[in-house]
Design an enzyme around this catalytic site. Structure first.
Site, mmCIF file in Angstrom:
data_model
loop_
_atom_site.group_PDB
_atom_site.id
_atom_site.type_symbol
_atom_site.label_atom_id
_atom_site.label_comp_id
_atom_site.label_asym_id
_atom_site.label_seq_id
_atom_site.Cartn_x
_atom_site.Cartn_y
_atom_site.Cartn_z
ATOM 1 N N MET A 192 -7.688 -5.050 16.231
ATOM 2 C CA MET A 192 -9.144 -5.084 16.176
ATOM 3 C C MET A 192 -9.770 -6.310 16.842
ATOM 4 S SD MET A 192 -9.873 -2.299 15.080
ATOM 5 C CE MET A 192 -8.372 -1.386 15.281
ATOM 6 N N CYS A 219 -12.647 1.615 16.271
ATOM 7 C CA CYS A 219 -11.334 1.080 15.916
ATOM 8 C C CYS A 219 -10.429 0.874 17.120
ATOM 9 C CB CYS A 219 -10.755 2.033 14.885
ATOM 10 S SG CYS A 219 -9.036 1.904 14.559
ATOM 11 N N MET A 220 -10.283 1.859 17.991
ATOM 12 C CA MET A 220 -9.377 1.662 19.131
ATOM 13 C C MET A 220 -9.887 2.263 20.417
ATOM 14 S SD MET A 220 -8.056 4.984 18.323
ATOM 15 C CE MET A 220 -9.015 5.428 19.537
ATOM 16 N N GLY A 267 -5.105 1.288 13.801
ATOM 17 C CA GLY A 267 -5.364 1.060 12.392
ATOM 18 C C GLY A 267 -5.299 2.299 11.530
ATOM 19 N N GLN A 268 -5.390 3.474 12.137
ATOM 20 C CA GLN A 268 -5.423 4.697 11.335
ATOM 21 C C GLN A 268 -4.183 5.549 11.607
ATOM 22 O OE1 GLN A 268 -9.503 6.344 10.478
ATOM 23 N NE2 GLN A 268 -9.922 5.458 12.465
ATOM 24 N N LYS A 317 0.840 -1.207 0.000
ATOM 25 C CA LYS A 317 0.000 0.000 0.000
ATOM 26 C C LYS A 317 0.874 1.255 0.000
ATOM 27 C CE LYS A 317 -2.442 -1.128 3.715
ATOM 28 N NZ LYS A 317 -1.919 -2.476 3.964
#
Lengths: 786, 186
Positions: A372, A180-181, A409-410, A90
């Site tokens: 997650m 997400c977190m 995740g972000q 990515k």
């Protein structure tokens, strides 16, 4: 040409050409052409700037190659301590996420007939300001909302926070990071009263055992996983333990694979604690000096799951912290024998014993990693607590190679959401709106009168969309996220435009979310604007604008500031229009100084490849709470959990029981459904699907089915099947023995594909404390179509 | 004069053929009719831009990647020659690394949405020599391409970049990578 071309250079040209032909060498001729001035674009011709990667929370450093206002290439930044020059697929394909043909370049207004027509920025901003203003006047601050993102830069998040909480006096500000977190946030808050991990990525070169709790790191944090693999090559005694409900590419590299029934990780963690007590593997001195015990509400009836009965409209369960003792802890764990754990989880008792040996071995460093699987869990905060408990009772914390390490995740879930505090109950630097002192501090820094900030927390993400569906929220602004793909139980949130509510969406591409908007704003992305992200290891990374945004696209923070100014809230953003980034950052930074969350100065960040906070006297802190490393710790050795004032500056070990999941397979819906991601796509795919190489690798969502189940149902690899839950159904291609393999009785579907929305099937059950939805466990049935 | 003129046209044509237009062109091998030069073309076909990891040009086979893409490369019956692993000497990468972290299969030619991206071109940049006979410099970065033999040696090496003396294993004794276009002194 004949006239100006003198005979000598012509002869020279012939000579060269003849020589080249004689040597049959094209490159010699090219070389000749180059010597004469012809120039191919090479890496040396580009201007290279630094930036963190736009995708996951790892925060890899990339060098961005720019020419004539275009990003032509990226390469891994060898100077970045995060990735040391390496990227994942990515990251290597970052440049083309900016250049999709359907990039949004002008504000678009929905018309009466449902179509979108371009309008001017002036008209768009005026209308947004007017809508927010009139909703505030008519229905109060509970009727407006801003739904943001862990992909917001620090500037975007800070502007939104200041505008919503300091300007509109509302707390209806929540981010997609809630999905997400949030459980990791509440885990760290309940145990250390300060958010974010104590360790850093150097743990990967210092640890001996890496225990992955429901974490497909090979696909989700590939660069960090490559650091573990390299550690294993250099030190072959290194072990990787993969705990999960499905075999993934990570499993291929594991020394021990522990497969458990969905949700039973709670029992396993308690089983390990039970054995640590039984086998006298606790670090008693550490417990004596640094630990308190706490117990919360454990009544399943009282807690619920956030999706049944009254809780299906609004879920506001609040936990309590009751004091407990070491003896309570021992008594509580009594029942979690390996045999009982085996009965709940399906994990052989011998494997539970192996795990207890790993955590109990003082000679070996243990790093627990999760993302997650643990966070998107109806008892996610409990699971966070239990994993950290394992480290606290063995003293394996705040030391290189010994840490509980939650992954994000972000790209700025930490930097923006957790540190700036863009959540419905938070303020910057670990502060909350329910605390009067905290509100006063924020009001003082912002130069606002006392009592400005609303003390009542706003809606958390899921309740925010439920309130929007009901009409309790009338005006909403969504930035940098795609909730009409990512929310659980999506059918609940279906919306028709012009239904009396007003939704603004800022994005860079059309998505299912822009499709339901009333007004779409085109945003500048990544290196098209100046920004700051904060990654998983507390590293704050700054980048400069390197290329202009396309068309009329503008950065999200600018959009917010312009609307605030039109609402008479310009005093919140008193900086010059052409130079506001640095002063805004420095104002935000003043929240962090002295709070144990000290960020580096903007000028320092501009130079550095990121800085790990707390940054005191210009020095980073790789390990928090550690004597000799963390400048806030005045002790000579050991650790000091100085942020946990409520626990007497000690960390809390929580007693957390096993609770079953919110929905389990039954006769009508006999399969577990787990959703997740794939290496090639990032979240809802609005960026990565526009990258040719990534789309061509994984063009659509699919369902992984166990071979034996498929055989029984008469399903072949590639067959189209219908997947249905109590909430919705979709059709997908079946994959048997693909990159992941599910155990019997369970299926897996990635969620990136907007034309195959698996979230129509998922359940909006939530963690009781963090209110983070559980996307990993619900019941479905499979039918073969034709 | 006419001889001169046609020679000039020839020079122009040749220059165009070698390095002029966009990367995906196919160039003939002089003296071998029907044979195409392919290094630049193949690079472009498999990469988003110069420096991006190539996609995997074959279907998924059973064994791990490195069983064929080993340090020297290997002839695979019915498929072709599997080039050596260019990262064999890269710090931080090893036989334990996960190839699919960076290299993915291409299972469809369709796109989700058309994309205007035109990245750093893949043209085979000629290696400069200070004089005819001097060893050419390395015209690309060597990070992650430390094993020169992967591309410049063996049956998979494209004609125009094939090394004439692969037995001399220490390539950077004579060939050095160019890291800047700047000059120390005029």
């Amino acid at each position: 040409m004949d006239q100006t071309f003198d005979r000598r250079s012509a002869l020279k040209a012939i000579g060269l050409s003849a020589g080249s032909i004689a040597a049959f060498s094209c490159s010699d001729r090219e070389e000749a052409a180059r010597l004469q001035g012809a120039n191919a674009t090479t890496p040396a011709d580009l201007d290279w700037g630094k930036a963190p990667c736009r995708f996951c929370g790892t925060g890899c450093g990339v060098e961005v190659g720019v020419k004539d206002g275009q990003v032509l290439a990226v390469r891994g930044d060898v100077k970045s301590p995060v990735n040391k020059g390496l990227l994942c697929v990515k990251g290597y394909h970052l440049p083309s996420f900016l250049t999709g043909k359907d990039r949004l370049t002008r504000p678009l207004r929905r018309q009466a007939d449902g179509s979108f027509q371009p309008i001017t920025w002036e008209a768009a901003l005026d209308e947004i300001a007017q809508r927010f203003q009139s909703t505030l006047e008519e229905s109060g601050p509970e009727a407006v909302a801003v739904y943001g993102s862990g992909q917001w830069t620090v500037f975007d998040g800070y502007a939104a926070l200041k505008w919503v909480k300091g300007g509109m006096k509302s707390n209806n500000l929540d981010p997609n990071a809630r999905l997400c977190m949030a459980s990791a946030v509440m885990g760290f808050m309940t145990q250390f009263q300060s958010d974010e991990p104590m360790g850093c990525y150097e743990d990967f070169e210092a640890g001996d055992d890496f225990v992955l709790w429901g974490n497909n790191m090979a696909e989700m944090h590939p660069v960090l996983f490559s650091r573990i693999l390299e550690r294993k090559r250099q030190k072959p005694s290194t072990r990787i333990v993969d705990m999960g409900t499905r075999r993934t590419p990570t499993t291929e590299y594991a020394d021990l694979y522990v497969e458990f029934r969905p949700g039973s990780d709670l029992a396993i963690a308690n089983g390990i604690l039970h054995l640590l007590v039984k086998n006298k593997k606790l670090d008693q001195a550490f417990i004596e000096d640094n630990i308190v015990f706490r117990r919360g509400i454990e009544d399943l009836e009282k807690i619920g799951y956030g999706c049944y009965g009254d809780q299906a409209e609004r879920y506001t369960f609040k936990d309590e912290a009751k004091e407990a003792t070491f003896d309570d802890f021992v008594a509580f764990l009594e029942e979690y024998t390996p045999e009982k754990v085996e009965a709940i989880s399906g994990v052989p008792a011998a494997q539970v014993r192996s795990l207890a040996e790993i955590y109990g071995d003082r000679r070996r460093g243990t790093v627990s990693l999760w993302c997650m699987g643990v966070n998107q869990h109806t008892r996610g905060t409990w699971m966070n607590n239990l994993i950290t408990d394992l480290h606290l009772v063995t003293g394996k914390i705040s030391r290189p190679g010994n840490n509980p390490f939650s992954l994000t995740g972000q790209p700025s879930a930490c930097g923006t959401v957790r540190e700036v505090g863009t959540l419905s109950n938070r303020l910057p630097a670990d502060m909350v709106v329910t605390n009067e002192e905290h509100r006063k501090k924020a009001e003082k820094i912002w130069g606002l009168p006392e009592g400005t900030i609303n003390p009542k927390p706003g809606y958390h993400a899921v309740d925010m969309f439920r309130a929007l569906s009901r009409g309790d929220i009338q005006t909403m602004w969504i930035q940098v996220t795609n909730p009409w793909v990512s929310m659980p139980n999506l059918e609940r949130f279906e919306r028709s435009p012009n239904d009396g509510r007003f939704i603004v969406v800022s994005d860079i591409y059309p998505t299912p979310t822009t499709a339901v908007a009333d007004l779409i704003l085109p945003s500048a992305a990544w290196v098209e604007r100046e920004g700051v992200f904060g990654n998983t290891e507390r590293r704050t990374q700054q980048w400069n604008q390197l290329v202009p945004p396309p068309g009329e696209a503008k950065e999200d923070a600018w959009q917010i500031i312009q609307v605030a100014k039109r609402m008479g809230m310009g005093h919140l953003f008193p900086w010059p229009e052409n130079d506001w980034h640095e002063p805004m950052f420095e104002e935000y930074r003043s929240f962090t100084l002295g709070a144990g969350k000290d960020l580096g100065s903007y000028q320092h960040l501009k130079q550095a490849r990121g800085l790990i906070w707390p940054v005191v006297d210009g020095k980073e802190t790789p390990y928090r709470y550690a004597a000799g490393i963390d400048p806030y710790v005045k002790k000579k050795e050991g650790v000091h959990f100085y942020k946990a004032k409520g626990y007497g500056e000690r960390a809390a070990v929580w007693l957390r029981p096993y609770h079953p999941p919110a929905e389990e397979p039954d006769e009508a819906f006999p399969f577990w459904l787990c959703t997740g991601r794939v290496l090639e796509h990032w979240h809802t795919g609005s960026m990565t699907r526009r990258i040719r190489e990534l789309h061509q690798a994984v063009p659509k969502a699919y369902v992984e089915i166990n071979r034996a189940d498929a055989k029984q149902l008469g399903i072949q690899n590639g067959d189209v099947v219908k997947l249905a839950s109590r909430r919705g159904e979709i059709e997908l291609e079946a994959v048997i023995d693909g990159r992941g393999q599910t155990p019997r009785g369970s299926v897996f579907v990635p969620f990136f594909d907007e034309s195959r929305l698996i979230n129509k099937l998922t359940l909006d059950a939530m963690d009781s404390i963090s209110k983070e939805p559980d996307y990993k466990k619900c019941a479905v049935r499979i039918e073969l179509t034709t | 004069m006419s001889v001169l003129k046609s020679a000039l046209i020839g020079v122009v044509l040749l220059a165009t053929a070698c390095g002029g237009s966009e990367p995906a062109e196919k160039v003939g091998v002089p003296g071998q009719p029907g044979r195409l030069k392919s290094a630049g073309w193949v690079r472009a076909e498999r990469r988003a831009f110069d420096g991006a990891p190539p996609v995997i040009p074959h279907q998924r086979f059973g064994p791990p990647c490195l069983s064929c893409h080993n340090e020297r490369g290997m002839e695979v019956a019915g498929v072709g020659f599997a080039p050596a692993n260019p990262h064999a000497d890269t710090d931080g990468l090893s036989s334990r690394s996960r190839c699919n972290q960076c290299h993915v299969f291409r299972i469809t030619d369709e796109v989700f949405v058309a994309n205007d991206f035109a990245g750093l071109p893949q043209r085979a940049v000629p290696a400069a020599r200070s004089y005819i006979g001097a060893p050419p410099v390395i015209p690309h970065a060597v990070f992650m391409r430390e094993n020169c033999h992967a591309c410049h040696d063996g049956p998979a090496a494209r004609e125009e970049i094939r090394c004439s003396h692969p037995e001399r294993v220490h390539c950077q004794q004579c060939h050095v990578p160019v890291t800047t276009r700047g000059k120390f002194l005029e």
